[in-house]
Design a protein around this motif. Structure first.
Motif, PDB file in Angstrom:
ATOM      1  N   ILE A 168       0.847  -1.193   0.023  1.00 51.66           N
ATOM      2  CA  ILE A 168       0.025  -0.009  -0.010  1.00 51.66           C
ATOM      3  C   ILE A 168       0.645   1.151  -0.134  1.00 51.66           C
ATOM      4  O   ILE A 168       0.580   2.258  -0.635  1.00 51.66           O
ATOM      5  N   GLN A 169       2.018   1.235   0.683  1.00 51.74           N
ATOM      6  CA  GLN A 169       2.975   2.254   0.984  1.00 51.74           C
ATOM      7  C   GLN A 169       3.437   2.452  -0.499  1.00 51.74           C
ATOM      8  O   GLN A 169       3.583   3.629  -1.067  1.00 51.74           O
ATOM      9  N   TYR A 170       3.753   1.520  -1.337  1.00 56.00           N
ATOM     10  CA  TYR A 170       4.258   1.463  -2.854  1.00 56.00           C
ATOM     11  C   TYR A 170       3.244   2.141  -3.744  1.00 56.00           C
ATOM     12  O   TYR A 170       3.651   2.973  -4.441  1.00 56.00           O
ATOM     13  N   LYS A 172      -5.963   2.091   6.586  1.00 54.70           N
ATOM     14  CA  LYS A 172      -4.949   2.649   7.461  1.00 54.70           C
ATOM     15  C   LYS A 172      -4.684   1.429   8.221  1.00 54.70           C
ATOM     16  O   LYS A 172      -5.668   0.883   8.869  1.00 54.70           O
ATOM     17  N   PHE A 173      -3.616   1.010   8.798  1.00 58.64           N
ATOM     18  CA  PHE A 173      -3.236   0.121   9.679  1.00 58.64           C
ATOM     19  C   PHE A 173      -3.020   0.569  11.022  1.00 58.64           C
ATOM     20  O   PHE A 173      -2.453   1.527  11.268  1.00 58.64           O
ATOM     21  N   LEU A 226       3.919  -1.157  14.856  1.00 57.62           N
ATOM     22  CA  LEU A 226       3.562  -1.981  13.718  1.00 57.62           C
ATOM     23  C   LEU A 226       4.658  -1.850  12.231  1.00 57.62           C
ATOM     24  O   LEU A 226       4.903  -2.627  11.898  1.00 57.62           O
ATOM     25  N   SER A 227       5.015  -0.564  12.070  1.00 58.42           N
ATOM     26  CA  SER A 227       5.871  -0.454  10.743  1.00 58.42           C
ATOM     27  C   SER A 227       7.073  -1.007  11.248  1.00 58.42           C
ATOM     28  O   SER A 227       7.766  -1.332  10.120  1.00 58.42           O
ATOM     29  N   GLU A 251      10.671   3.308   3.674  1.00 56.36           N
ATOM     30  CA  GLU A 251       9.954   3.662   4.745  1.00 56.36           C
ATOM     31  C   GLU A 251       8.387   3.355   4.607  1.00 56.36           C
ATOM     32  O   GLU A 251       8.043   3.368   3.579  1.00 56.36           O
ATOM     33  N   ILE A 252       7.819   3.426   5.953  1.00 62.14           N
ATOM     34  CA  ILE A 252       6.529   3.297   5.875  1.00 62.14           C
ATOM     35  C   ILE A 252       5.966   4.610   6.377  1.00 62.14           C
ATOM     36  O   ILE A 252       6.362   5.152   7.503  1.00 62.14           O
ATOM     37  N   SER A 253       5.048   5.329   5.698  1.00 61.34           N
ATOM     38  CA  SER A 253       4.729   6.629   6.135  1.00 61.34           C
ATOM     39  C   SER A 253       3.355   6.473   7.432  1.00 61.34           C
ATOM     40  O   SER A 253       2.787   5.607   7.368  1.00 61.34           O
ATOM     41  N   GLU A 254       3.153   7.661   7.978  1.00 61.84           N
ATOM     42  CA  GLU A 254       1.878   7.741   8.870  1.00 61.84           C
ATOM     43  C   GLU A 254       0.794   7.592   8.112  1.00 61.84           C
ATOM     44  O   GLU A 254      -0.362   7.567   8.674  1.00 61.84           O
TER      45      GLU A 254
END
Ligand SMILES: NC(=O)c1ccc[n+]([C@@H]2O[C@H](COP(=O)([O-])OP(=O)(O)OC[C@H]3O[C@@H](n4cnc5c(N)ncnc54)[C@H](O)[C@@H]3O)[C@@H](O)[C@H]2O)c1
Length: 426
Positions: free
Chosen positions: A21-23, A48-49, A64-65, A81-84
């Motif tokens: 999903i970040q991708y 959103k997780f 979680l990230s 990176e995983i965003s907020e």
């Protein structure tokens, strides 16, 4: 418009789903791999997780990230990176009850490739419900290891109590009686359910289904359908993996027969399903679909986590005037991202259907994204149901499941679900 998601079992599939999903957020023009970019107005960016539950001491009590990248997870990295936007800043992995989640043999494999328990004490049932409510969870995704029957029941009950929809990605609750019971409970609570045991966007199940269906539609009699799945090959193209044994935890978990029975049954449901929907007998067919041993390239060699899976299919059929056909096929895939491609749809189908007033098992999305749905459908019929939901349109099937119609699970369409493999039946 946000769909808040909780993950049960922060393993490889969770890593691929979150990073995937970040991708797509980082590459908004790229829609490759998304079966439905838009479902009833929801895109993948709306997912959103908000929290996770696990038992591994390298994941519990971690953001979680971070936990999605902890060992023994080994699925490919999609992003840096995983965003907020994707994972809430306060999304933590809570300590869930172990129950039957961890098979004893998993503790015998080296820690780099297997589970390690002994995290902080598990949250109580009441506290799990409280946490799901606190995080306003809309949809729970069950990514527990195969064989987690008791743990699945625990989270199904918690979902009902906290009013969460449920996507059951694993082969639990697959007997007809259990499915009926679960469906009635979700109907009574005004909730939706997609299950059970996800099939990947383009995996062995999809390939088996397409080949079996096409052969039957060509008037052939399929007498044998064998689908052998192996953990082999390498995730990152590391050819020096030859000295090791490559597998992910999903495969290591199923290296013991008692742990893989439900997966075996569920995979064979896919093969039988194509006969069932065409009213074709399966009596004359020999079939097998299931995991087989991981490949040990060198005795005593070291273990290397790898998310690559190879399926070998072998079909025999008879046609015009008794002529024989033989077909073999081989499919090599990255296992976990392949599953993310359907789960990003299942989450949104749950939310949209609920907003339309539909309750219980979503028959179209379950048939399209899962190996053992309540009703087996031809691919085109499953897609018809999904397309309609994506446009927020009711069909005869979803109309009969409107909450206001007070549906009863026992009166809704069901395909009998066998709880035994072909071998056991014979
Ligand atoms: N393409 C696919 O990968 C695919 C397809 C269909 C179904 N599945 C199923 O999806 C499930 C998840 O697959 P995966 O590859 O992510 O597995 P995984 O082994 O990588 O992850 C399982 C996670 O569950 C955790 N866990 C174990 N017991 C627990 C408990 N009691 N409570 C909370 N967490 C617990 C483990 O620590 C681990 O983090 C498996 O059952 C798999 O068979 C996967």
């Amino acid at each position: 418009m946000t769909i808040n998601v909780a993950i049960i079992g922060v393993g490889n599939c969770a890593k691929s789903l979150v990073e995937g999903i970040q991708y797509y957020i980082e590459n908004p023009e790229d829609k490759v791999g998304l079966i439905y970019p838009d479902i009833g107005g929801y895109t993948v960016e709306d997912i959103k997780f908000v929290c996770g539950f696990d038992v591994d001491n390298r994941k519990v009590n971690k953001p979680l990230s971070q936990a999605i990248r902890a060992l023994p997870n080994c699925a490919m990295d999609h992003v840096q990176e995983i965003s907020e936007e994707v994972v809430s800043p306060d999304a933590l992995v809570y300590s869930g009850p172990e129950l039957d989640g961890v098979a004893p043999h998993m503790l015998e494999y080296p820690e780099e490739v297997s589970f390690r328990t002994g995290a902080i004490p598990a949250e109580s049932y009441d506290r799990v419900v409280e946490l799901l409510k606190y995080h306003n969870v809309d949809v729970i995704i069950n990514y527990l290891p195969v064989g987690s029957e008791e743990a699945t029941k625990f989270y199904v009950q918690a979902a009902l109590a906290a009013k969460c929809h449920f996507v059951n990605c694993i082969p639990t609750l697959i007997g007809t009686e259990q499915t009926l019971e679960v469906e009635q409970a979700f109907i009574d609570h005004g909730l939706t359910f997609v299950g059970s045991d996800m099939r990947s966007a383009w995996g062995a199940s999809r390939l088996s289904e397409v080949l079996q269906g096409a052969m039957l539609d060509a008037g052939l009699l399929v007498t044998q359908h064998i689908q052998m799945n192996m953990a082999c090959g390498s995730t990152q193209g590391q050819e020096n993996i030859r000295t090791g044994r490559s597998a992910n935890t999903d495969f290591l978990n199923m290296s013991k027969q008692d742990r893989l029975h439900s997966k075996h049954v569920s995979k064979e449901n896919v093969l039988k399903g194509q006969n069932v929907v065409r009213d074709e007998s399966i009596d004359g067919m020999t079939y097998y679909a299931g995991p087989s041993l991981t490949v040990m390239q060198k005795p005593g060699g070291k273990y290397i986590g790898s998310d690559n899976k190879v399926a070998n299919l072998d079909l025999v059929a008879y046609g015009f005037g008794g002529a024989r056909y033989e077909l073999t096929a081989r499919l090599s895939v990255q296992d976990s991202p392949n599953s993310g491609g359907v789960v990003v749809s299942a989450i949104r189908f749950c939310k949209v259907a609920a907003e339309m007033g539909v309750v219980g098992y979503l028959r179209g999305p379950s048939a399209y994204t899962q190996k053992t749905p309540p009703v087996q459908l031809k691919s085109e019929d499953a897609k018809f149901e999904c397309d309609a939901l994506a446009r927020r349109e009711l069909t005869n099937m979803t109309r009969s499941q409107l909450k206001e119609a007070n549906p009863l699970a026992r009166e809704l369409p069901y395909t009998f679900q066998d709880n035994k493999t072909d071998y056991e039946n014979k």
